[in-house]
Write a protein that holds these residues in place. Structure first.
Motif, PDB file in Angstrom:
ATOM      1  N   PHE A 114       0.836  -1.203   0.000  1.00 45.70           N
ATOM      2  CA  PHE A 114       0.000   0.000   0.000  1.00 45.70           C
ATOM      3  C   PHE A 114       0.875   1.260   0.000  1.00 45.70           C
ATOM      4  CE2 PHE A 114      -2.025   3.506   2.125  1.00 45.70           C
ATOM      5  CZ  PHE A 114      -3.293   3.543   1.581  1.00 45.70           C
ATOM      6  N   PHE A 115       1.898   1.261   0.843  1.00 42.24           N
ATOM      7  CA  PHE A 115       2.753   2.454   0.941  1.00 42.24           C
ATOM      8  C   PHE A 115       3.592   2.668  -0.317  1.00 42.24           C
ATOM      9  CE2 PHE A 115       1.873   1.725   5.507  1.00 42.24           C
ATOM     10  CZ  PHE A 115       1.278   2.951   5.754  1.00 42.24           C
ATOM     11  N   VAL A 116       3.939   1.582  -0.981  1.00 39.68           N
ATOM     12  CA  VAL A 116       4.655   1.727  -2.259  1.00 39.68           C
ATOM     13  C   VAL A 116       3.730   2.371  -3.279  1.00 39.68           C
ATOM     14  CG1 VAL A 116       5.747   0.561  -4.210  1.00 39.68           C
ATOM     15  CG2 VAL A 116       6.131  -0.294  -1.889  1.00 39.68           C
ATOM     16  N   SER A 117       2.513   1.813  -3.414  1.00 40.70           N
ATOM     17  CA  SER A 117       1.680   2.287  -4.506  1.00 40.70           C
ATOM     18  C   SER A 117       1.118   3.668  -4.224  1.00 40.70           C
ATOM     19  CB  SER A 117       0.570   1.282  -4.827  1.00 40.70           C
ATOM     20  OG  SER A 117      -0.366   1.276  -3.789  1.00 40.70           O
ATOM     21  N   ARG A 118       0.818   3.951  -2.979  1.00 37.34           N
ATOM     22  CA  ARG A 118       0.209   5.258  -2.701  1.00 37.34           C
ATOM     23  C   ARG A 118       1.236   6.386  -2.595  1.00 37.34           C
ATOM     24  NH1 ARG A 118      -5.324   7.094  -0.837  1.00 37.34           N
ATOM     25  NH2 ARG A 118      -4.877   9.179  -0.053  1.00 37.34           N
ATOM     26  N   TYR A 119       2.369   6.115  -1.984  1.00 33.99           N
ATOM     27  CA  TYR A 119       3.334   7.199  -1.720  1.00 33.99           C
ATOM     28  C   TYR A 119       4.700   6.981  -2.361  1.00 33.99           C
ATOM     29  CZ  TYR A 119      -0.204   8.290   1.724  1.00 33.99           C
ATOM     30  OH  TYR A 119      -1.402   8.574   2.328  1.00 33.99           O
ATOM     31  N   GLY A 120       4.898   5.845  -2.993  1.00 36.35           N
ATOM     32  CA  GLY A 120       6.214   5.571  -3.561  1.00 36.35           C
ATOM     33  C   GLY A 120       7.271   5.303  -2.498  1.00 36.35           C
ATOM     34  N   PHE A 121       6.850   4.928  -1.270  1.00 36.81           N
ATOM     35  CA  PHE A 121       7.829   4.556  -0.231  1.00 36.81           C
ATOM     36  C   PHE A 121       8.326   3.154  -0.569  1.00 36.81           C
ATOM     37  CE2 PHE A 121       5.283   7.055   3.242  1.00 36.81           C
ATOM     38  CZ  PHE A 121       5.759   8.254   2.742  1.00 36.81           C
ATOM     39  N   LYS A 122       9.484   3.089  -1.200  1.00 41.83           N
ATOM     40  CA  LYS A 122       9.947   1.781  -1.683  1.00 41.83           C
ATOM     41  C   LYS A 122      10.372   0.861  -0.538  1.00 41.83           C
ATOM     42  CE  LYS A 122      12.492   3.447  -5.150  1.00 41.83           C
ATOM     43  NZ  LYS A 122      13.704   3.520  -5.891  1.00 41.83           N
ATOM     44  N   THR A 130       5.647  20.735  -1.023  1.00 39.08           N
ATOM     45  CA  THR A 130       5.943  21.127  -2.396  1.00 39.08           C
ATOM     46  C   THR A 130       7.176  22.010  -2.389  1.00 39.08           C
ATOM     47  OG1 THR A 130       3.590  21.055  -2.873  1.00 39.08           O
ATOM     48  CG2 THR A 130       4.985  22.160  -4.493  1.00 39.08           C
ATOM     49  N   GLY A 131       8.259  21.495  -2.932  1.00 44.56           N
ATOM     50  CA  GLY A 131       9.524  22.221  -2.904  1.00 44.56           C
ATOM     51  C   GLY A 131       9.635  23.216  -4.049  1.00 44.56           C
ATOM     52  N   ALA A 132      10.814  23.834  -4.124  1.00 40.28           N
ATOM     53  CA  ALA A 132      11.065  24.858  -5.143  1.00 40.28           C
ATOM     54  C   ALA A 132      10.943  24.282  -6.555  1.00 40.28           C
ATOM     55  CB  ALA A 132      12.450  25.452  -4.933  1.00 40.28           C
ATOM     56  N   ASP A 133      11.131  22.956  -6.692  1.00 39.07           N
ATOM     57  CA  ASP A 133      11.008  22.337  -8.020  1.00 39.07           C
ATOM     58  C   ASP A 133       9.554  22.129  -8.433  1.00 39.07           C
ATOM     59  OD1 ASP A 133      10.219  20.289  -6.363  1.00 39.07           O
ATOM     60  OD2 ASP A 133      11.842  18.909  -6.903  1.00 39.07           O
ATOM     61  N   GLY A 134       8.627  22.518  -7.564  1.00 40.27           N
ATOM     62  CA  GLY A 134       7.206  22.413  -7.904  1.00 40.27           C
ATOM     63  C   GLY A 134       6.627  21.019  -7.747  1.00 40.27           C
ATOM     64  N   MET A 135       7.469  20.066  -7.334  1.00 38.98           N
ATOM     65  CA  MET A 135       7.001  18.681  -7.167  1.00 38.98           C
ATOM     66  C   MET A 135       6.372  18.521  -5.779  1.00 38.98           C
ATOM     67  SD  MET A 135       8.114  16.643  -9.744  1.00 38.98           S
ATOM     68  CE  MET A 135       8.691  15.066  -9.098  1.00 38.98           C
ATOM     69  N   GLN A 136       5.194  17.911  -5.749  1.00 34.76           N
ATOM     70  CA  GLN A 136       4.569  17.628  -4.468  1.00 34.76           C
ATOM     71  C   GLN A 136       5.039  16.261  -3.970  1.00 34.76           C
ATOM     72  OE1 GLN A 136       0.333  16.754  -4.020  1.00 34.76           O
ATOM     73  NE2 GLN A 136       0.175  18.569  -2.731  1.00 34.76           N
ATOM     74  N   LYS A 137       5.737  16.268  -2.836  1.00 32.23           N
ATOM     75  CA  LYS A 137       6.280  15.005  -2.314  1.00 32.23           C
ATOM     76  C   LYS A 137       5.595  14.661  -1.003  1.00 32.23           C
ATOM     77  CE  LYS A 137      10.900  16.275  -4.005  1.00 32.23           C
ATOM     78  NZ  LYS A 137      11.046  17.739  -3.837  1.00 32.23           N
ATOM     79  N   PRO A 138       5.297  13.362  -0.784  1.00 31.83           N
ATOM     80  CA  PRO A 138       4.714  13.009   0.515  1.00 31.83           C
ATOM     81  C   PRO A 138       5.732  13.239   1.636  1.00 31.83           C
ATOM     82  CG  PRO A 138       4.975  11.050  -0.880  1.00 31.83           C
ATOM     83  CD  PRO A 138       5.458  12.214  -1.682  1.00 31.83           C
ATOM     84  N   LEU A 139       5.278  13.736   2.773  1.00 29.37           N
ATOM     85  CA  LEU A 139       6.178  13.829   3.916  1.00 29.37           C
ATOM     86  C   LEU A 139       6.598  12.409   4.270  1.00 29.37           C
ATOM     87  CD1 LEU A 139       4.578  16.575   6.180  1.00 29.37           C
ATOM     88  CD2 LEU A 139       6.362  16.772   4.445  1.00 29.37           C
ATOM     89  N   GLY A 140       7.841  12.276   4.651  1.00 29.40           N
ATOM     90  CA  GLY A 140       8.380  10.948   4.913  1.00 29.40           C
ATOM     91  C   GLY A 140       9.209  10.444   3.751  1.00 29.40           C
ATOM     92  N   SER A 141       9.130  11.125   2.602  1.00 33.75           N
ATOM     93  CA  SER A 141       9.877  10.641   1.439  1.00 33.75           C
ATOM     94  C   SER A 141      11.131  11.465   1.195  1.00 33.75           C
ATOM     95  CB  SER A 141       8.994  10.694   0.183  1.00 33.75           C
ATOM     96  OG  SER A 141       8.738  12.041  -0.179  1.00 33.75           O
ATOM     97  N   ILE A 142      11.399  12.467   2.049  1.00 32.38           N
ATOM     98  CA  ILE A 142      12.445  13.449   1.731  1.00 32.38           C
ATOM     99  C   ILE A 142      13.736  13.220   2.532  1.00 32.38           C
ATOM    100  CG2 ILE A 142      12.951  15.922   1.565  1.00 32.38           C
ATOM    101  CD1 ILE A 142       9.784  16.265   1.509  1.00 32.38           C
ATOM    102  N   GLY A 143      13.609  13.005   3.833  1.00 35.14           N
ATOM    103  CA  GLY A 143      14.796  12.762   4.653  1.00 35.14           C
ATOM    104  C   GLY A 143      15.434  11.419   4.322  1.00 35.14           C
ATOM    105  N   HIS A 144      16.628  11.169   4.888  1.00 34.24           N
ATOM    106  CA  HIS A 144      17.265   9.866   4.668  1.00 34.24           C
ATOM    107  C   HIS A 144      16.408   8.755   5.269  1.00 34.24           C
ATOM    108  CE1 HIS A 144      20.456  12.911   4.496  1.00 34.24           C
ATOM    109  NE2 HIS A 144      20.943  12.143   3.538  1.00 34.24           N
ATOM    110  N   LEU A 145      15.786   9.086   6.404  1.00 33.69           N
ATOM    111  CA  LEU A 145      14.902   8.145   7.098  1.00 33.69           C
ATOM    112  C   LEU A 145      13.698   8.927   7.613  1.00 33.69           C
ATOM    113  CD1 LEU A 145      17.651   6.492   9.346  1.00 33.69           C
ATOM    114  CD2 LEU A 145      16.466   5.327   7.468  1.00 33.69           C
TER     115      LEU A 145
END
Ligand SMILES: *Cc1c(COP(=O)(O)O)cnc(C)c1O
Length: 387
Positions: free
Chosen positions: A43-51, A166-181
């Motif tokens: 579920f987390f892979v398909s919904r948020y791309g958390f591999k 949503t960062g300066a690149d305009g991409m909306q990223k789920p929280l949790g996908s940005i830090g190393h962990l």
């Protein structure tokens, strides 16, 4: 008194928990990493791309695992927000780290990104931003500082299911996908729950092999299960972090209802906001600020009162009306534990302000329009009487 009391929280029960739990029991495998752990991960892979995710028994556990994983040793320093839950700091203190506290921004309780650089020393290992109420910290700024000084970033994403940046690149990223962990919580107070539960998201793939070992009590059992080796053994430190499959089945049931839960919570949030807006215009209170780069996941609805006295009197007034509203953290820099071990207590006025003046209103899936109205009516009455 209102018609009936309004609690602060009611844990989410969706109604499909028992049938998934039954299915889990029928698989005959109840320990961690069974059928429903896999389904949750998918579920987390398909919904948020958390591999790469690992379910844990709490967010606290996920943070402790993160601290082990980045090799925190005695004398290392980590930087986090003082206005947070104890576990954000404790997980690192357990490994011997010294915690350096940053203040909050003045417009919302997230970490003051601009203060980070001056808190860095040669011992700093990591920055732990906390996305308070699921409202994103400015991750571009935090990641830039971390890159510059070669630090890890571990997002305390406990409150962040279905929240975005949503960062300066305009991409909306789920929280949790940005830090190393990143560490999520499924405690009963969160939008999606399994009673007690959590998840570690591993975005830095260099950490993946060791994470597998830490999760398996310090053994290479995962490699054994993949038939890469013919017996497994003790190879590192580790602990027991996995929840049972029964717990994962409960969680999976809740995830099936994520969209309707989120819609309802956000609607409640927006009703509070629009109803209380006139009070903000009259200067009685401050409503939550959501920066342009952050989304709203309807986790917490809070107001900030002009003084601690007003906050405490309002809380008493609501209690008399049968409404449970709740303050939030005692800032960690002013806690008994921190003061017992640290001589130089930092001055963090924004943290103090949120500790003393912030009030959270009842917020749960299934809260009725009447319940919301009794809360907002009671707040309006209070400020009219005290105007
Ligand atoms: C809830 C919460 C935690 C702890 O989560 P558990 O799953 O109860 O361990 C940690 N940090 C923050 C910011 C939280 O809101």
């Amino acid at each position: 008194m209102p018609q009936h009391p309004v609690p602060f929280n009611r844990p989410l029960i969706t109604g499909s928990e028992l049938s998934f739990i039954r299915e889990s029991i029928e698989t005959g495998i109840l320990s961690g990493d069974g059928l429903f752990s896999s389904r949750c991960k998918a579920f987390f892979v398909s919904r948020y791309g958390f591999k790469n995710t690992m379910l844990t028994t709490s967010c606290t556990d996920a943070l402790e695992m993160a601290a082990m994983l980045i090799g925190i040793c005695p004398g290392d320093e980590i930087i986090t927000c003082s206005y947070t839950y104890v576990s954000t700091a404790n997980a690192f203190v357990l490994r011997g780290a010294n915690v350096v506290f940053a203040d909050c921004r003045n417009d919302y309780p997230g970490i003051d990104e601009d203060s980070l650089e001056r808190l860095i020393t040669k011992n700093t290992k990591a920055i732990i931003p906390v996305h308070y109420a699921g409202i994103a910290c400015d991750m571009d700024k935090i990641m830039a500082v971390a890159d510059k000084y070669n630090l890890y970033v571990i997002e305390d994403a406990a409150q962040c299911i279905d929240a975005y940046y949503t960062g300066a690149d305009g991409m909306q990223k789920p929280l949790g996908s940005i830090g190393h962990l990143s560490a999520f919580s499924f405690h009963e107070t969160k939008n999606i729950t399994c009673g007690e539960g959590g998840m570690l998201v591993i975005n830095d793939e260099r950490l993946l092999d060791r994470a597998e070992i830490l999760l398996e009590k310090g053994t290479n059992r995962r490699r054994f299960l993949r038939h890469e080796i013919d017996k497994y053994q003790w190879v590192d430190v580790g602990s027991s972090f996995s929840p049972s499959d029964v717990t994962a089945a409960f969680l999976y049931a809740q995830l099936q209802h994520l969209d309707s839960v989120q819609q309802a919570r956000i609607k409640t949030w927006e009703t509070y906001y629009s109803t209380l807006l006139p009070l903000q215009k009259r200067g009685h209170l401050t409503l939550p600020h959501i920066p342009h780069y952050a989304s709203n996941n309807g986790h917490i609805f809070y107001i900030v009162c002009p003084s601690p006295e007003i906050r405490n009197n309002l809380m008493k007034h609501l209690k008399m009306m049968g409404i449970s509203a709740s303050f939030h953290y005692v800032s960690l820099h002013s806690s008994e534990f921190y003061k017992a071990y640290n001589k130089n207590i930092p001055y963090l006025p924004q943290s103090d302000k949120f500790s003393e003046c912030l009030l959270r209103l009842p917020m749960y899936y299934g809260i009725t329009d009447n319940e919301i109205k009794s809360v907002t009516d009671a707040i309006c009455t209070f400020f009219e009487a005290n105007a």
